[in-house]
Design a protein around this motif. Structure first.
Motif, PDB file in Angstrom:
ATOM      1  N   GLY A 187     -23.549 -42.403 -78.722  1.00 36.12           N
ATOM      2  CA  GLY A 187     -24.272 -41.206 -78.847  1.00 36.12           C
ATOM      3  C   GLY A 187     -23.464 -40.122 -79.835  1.00 36.12           C
ATOM      4  N   LEU A 188     -22.542 -40.539 -80.419  1.00 34.30           N
ATOM      5  CA  LEU A 188     -21.725 -39.515 -81.135  1.00 34.30           C
ATOM      6  C   LEU A 188     -22.509 -38.770 -82.170  1.00 34.30           C
ATOM      7  N   GLN A 189     -22.264 -37.526 -82.407  1.00 32.86           N
ATOM      8  CA  GLN A 189     -22.925 -36.751 -83.602  1.00 32.86           C
ATOM      9  C   GLN A 189     -21.814 -36.925 -84.587  1.00 32.86           C
ATOM     10  N   PRO A 190     -22.306 -37.217 -86.122  1.00 33.02           N
ATOM     11  CA  PRO A 190     -21.466 -37.319 -87.137  1.00 33.02           C
ATOM     12  C   PRO A 190     -20.588 -36.131 -87.341  1.00 33.02           C
ATOM     13  N   GLY A 191     -19.223 -36.413 -87.800  1.00 29.84           N
ATOM     14  CA  GLY A 191     -18.525 -35.225 -88.049  1.00 29.84           C
ATOM     15  C   GLY A 191     -17.130 -35.405 -88.654  1.00 29.84           C
ATOM     16  N   PRO A 192     -16.379 -34.559 -89.050  1.00 29.93           N
ATOM     17  CA  PRO A 192     -15.234 -35.082 -89.764  1.00 29.93           C
ATOM     18  C   PRO A 192     -14.214 -35.787 -89.036  1.00 29.93           C
ATOM     19  N   ASP A 193     -13.048 -36.271 -89.449  1.00 23.63           N
ATOM     20  CA  ASP A 193     -12.152 -36.930 -88.732  1.00 23.63           C
ATOM     21  C   ASP A 193     -10.756 -36.251 -88.656  1.00 23.63           C
ATOM     22  N   PRO A 194     -10.722 -35.304 -87.682  1.00 23.06           N
ATOM     23  CA  PRO A 194      -9.508 -34.358 -87.513  1.00 23.06           C
ATOM     24  C   PRO A 194      -8.128 -35.168 -87.495  1.00 23.06           C
ATOM     25  N   ILE A 228     -17.853 -43.774 -73.563  1.00 19.31           N
ATOM     26  CA  ILE A 228     -16.486 -44.551 -74.328  1.00 19.31           C
ATOM     27  C   ILE A 228     -16.136 -45.743 -73.880  1.00 19.31           C
ATOM     28  N   ARG A 229     -15.647 -46.717 -75.103  1.00 21.66           N
ATOM     29  CA  ARG A 229     -15.355 -47.960 -74.986  1.00 21.66           C
ATOM     30  C   ARG A 229     -13.715 -47.792 -75.709  1.00 21.66           C
ATOM     31  N   LEU A 230     -13.096 -48.308 -74.625  1.00 19.06           N
ATOM     32  CA  LEU A 230     -11.604 -48.300 -75.511  1.00 19.06           C
ATOM     33  C   LEU A 230     -11.174 -49.981 -75.472  1.00 19.06           C
ATOM     34  N   ALA A 231     -10.592 -50.264 -76.545  1.00 17.35           N
ATOM     35  CA  ALA A 231     -10.445 -51.763 -76.666  1.00 17.35           C
ATOM     36  C   ALA A 231      -9.187 -52.097 -77.294  1.00 17.35           C
ATOM     37  N   LEU A 232      -8.451 -52.842 -76.490  1.00 23.56           N
ATOM     38  CA  LEU A 232      -7.010 -53.188 -77.271  1.00 23.56           C
ATOM     39  C   LEU A 232      -7.027 -54.618 -77.522  1.00 23.56           C
ATOM     40  N   GLY A 233      -6.517 -55.061 -78.645  1.00 27.63           N
ATOM     41  CA  GLY A 233      -6.235 -56.570 -79.029  1.00 27.63           C
ATOM     42  C   GLY A 233      -4.981 -56.698 -79.604  1.00 27.63           C
ATOM     43  N   SER A 263     -15.826 -42.822 -68.626  1.00 29.03           N
ATOM     44  CA  SER A 263     -16.994 -41.863 -68.543  1.00 29.03           C
ATOM     45  C   SER A 263     -16.570 -40.680 -69.597  1.00 29.03           C
ATOM     46  N   ALA A 264     -17.877 -40.304 -70.320  1.00 23.07           N
ATOM     47  CA  ALA A 264     -17.355 -39.175 -71.261  1.00 23.07           C
ATOM     48  C   ALA A 264     -17.372 -37.984 -70.500  1.00 23.07           C
ATOM     49  N   ARG A 265     -16.082 -37.898 -69.954  1.00 21.23           N
ATOM     50  CA  ARG A 265     -15.426 -36.480 -69.217  1.00 21.23           C
ATOM     51  C   ARG A 265     -13.983 -36.385 -69.673  1.00 21.23           C
ATOM     52  N   PRO A 266     -13.400 -35.210 -69.540  1.00 24.03           N
ATOM     53  CA  PRO A 266     -12.305 -34.961 -70.007  1.00 24.03           C
ATOM     54  C   PRO A 266     -10.974 -35.681 -69.299  1.00 24.03           C
ATOM     55  N   SER A 267     -11.410 -36.350 -68.316  1.00 22.16           N
ATOM     56  CA  SER A 267     -10.439 -37.337 -67.483  1.00 22.16           C
ATOM     57  C   SER A 267     -10.256 -38.523 -68.190  1.00 22.16           C
ATOM     58  N   ALA A 268     -11.136 -38.653 -69.370  1.00 22.94           N
ATOM     59  CA  ALA A 268     -10.933 -40.059 -70.069  1.00 22.94           C
ATOM     60  C   ALA A 268      -9.748 -40.008 -70.898  1.00 22.94           C
ATOM     61  N   VAL A 269      -9.177 -38.818 -71.477  1.00 25.78           N
ATOM     62  CA  VAL A 269      -7.957 -38.874 -72.154  1.00 25.78           C
ATOM     63  C   VAL A 269      -6.687 -39.220 -71.478  1.00 25.78           C
ATOM     64  N   PRO A 270      -6.372 -38.621 -70.391  1.00 29.60           N
ATOM     65  CA  PRO A 270      -5.155 -39.083 -69.469  1.00 29.60           C
ATOM     66  C   PRO A 270      -5.610 -40.457 -69.274  1.00 29.60           C
ATOM     67  N   SER A 271      -6.569 -40.793 -68.756  1.00 30.29           N
ATOM     68  CA  SER A 271      -6.939 -42.219 -68.161  1.00 30.29           C
ATOM     69  C   SER A 271      -6.789 -43.128 -69.440  1.00 30.29           C
ATOM     70  N   VAL A 315      -9.741 -40.490 -78.476  1.00 25.41           N
ATOM     71  CA  VAL A 315     -10.824 -40.178 -77.330  1.00 25.41           C
ATOM     72  C   VAL A 315     -11.008 -38.888 -77.141  1.00 25.41           C
ATOM     73  N   CYS A 316     -10.381 -37.814 -77.522  1.00 24.24           N
ATOM     74  CA  CYS A 316     -10.470 -36.609 -77.569  1.00 24.24           C
ATOM     75  C   CYS A 316     -11.604 -36.109 -78.337  1.00 24.24           C
ATOM     76  N   ASP A 317     -11.300 -36.673 -79.615  1.00 22.03           N
ATOM     77  CA  ASP A 317     -12.298 -36.613 -80.897  1.00 22.03           C
ATOM     78  C   ASP A 317     -13.663 -37.035 -80.612  1.00 22.03           C
ATOM     79  N   THR A 318     -13.698 -38.066 -79.908  1.00 23.90           N
ATOM     80  CA  THR A 318     -14.944 -38.866 -79.244  1.00 23.90           C
ATOM     81  C   THR A 318     -15.657 -37.867 -78.331  1.00 23.90           C
ATOM     82  N   LEU A 319     -14.783 -37.479 -77.414  1.00 20.34           N
ATOM     83  CA  LEU A 319     -15.636 -36.303 -76.499  1.00 20.34           C
ATOM     84  C   LEU A 319     -15.789 -35.168 -77.094  1.00 20.34           C
ATOM     85  N   GLY A 320     -15.365 -34.591 -78.114  1.00 23.80           N
ATOM     86  CA  GLY A 320     -15.754 -33.494 -78.880  1.00 23.80           C
ATOM     87  C   GLY A 320     -16.900 -33.649 -79.555  1.00 23.80           C
TER      88      GLY A 320
END
Length: 156
Positions: A117-124, A98-103, A50-58, A87-92
């Motif tokens: 649904g991301l808005q374009p922005g810089p890569d901080p 948010i999809r997180l994938a590991l391979g 879910s696109a919520r602040p809890s996504a980062v620690p999860s 993930v934090c940047d994606t939320l911001g």
């Protein structure tokens, strides 16, 4: 005269139960699966958060649990840091999902964070990724990085 104050979330029988967020439940289930060996031997996994602040620690907890299950505990701190940044940047930037994938393939760990649904922005996170990841990039709504799990880092 004695008065008592009752907070709005308390009931006459005690404090109300707090229901964990979807992200927290997902992290708990993922961690349990990894610890009990039910995570499978597959070398690819993805989660929808879910696109919520809890996504980062999860996301950090799920990543650490999966890396531990794959025998890559020594890489967990670095990968958790990078996953948290992405993930934090994606939320911001206004992601709706948010999809997180590991391979893991042939000694190379690839992590992708996709934000619908991301808005374009810089890569901080560029300096962090450049310093810690073997290689990284952004393609559309997907930010990714790779880390070698054995041997020196070679560009891909």
């Amino acid at each position: 005269m004695r008065t008592t104050t009752q907070r709005h979330h308390d009931t006459p029988h005690g404090p109300a139960l707090r229901v964990p967020s979807w992200n927290a439940l997902l992290a708990i289930a993922s961690g349990l699966a990894a610890r009990t060996g039910r995570a499978g031997q597959g070398r690819e996994v993805s989660w929808m958060l879910s696109a919520r602040p809890s996504a980062v620690p999860s996301a950090r907890r799920m990543t650490a649990a999966r890396l531990t299950a794959w025998g890559l505990r020594e890489h967990a701190a670095t990968v958790q840091l990078l996953v948290g940044e992405l993930v934090c940047d994606t939320l911001g930037r206004g992601a709706t999902t948010i999809r997180l994938a590991l391979g893991l393939e042939e000694g190379l760990l690839r992590v992708e964070v996709e934000g619908g649904g991301l808005q374009p922005g810089p890569d901080p996170y560029q300096p962090v990724l450049a310093r810690l990841a073997c290689c990284w990039g952004v393609a559309g709504q997907v930010a990714w990085f790779e880390l070698p799990t054995s041997g020196p880092c070679a560009p891909h």
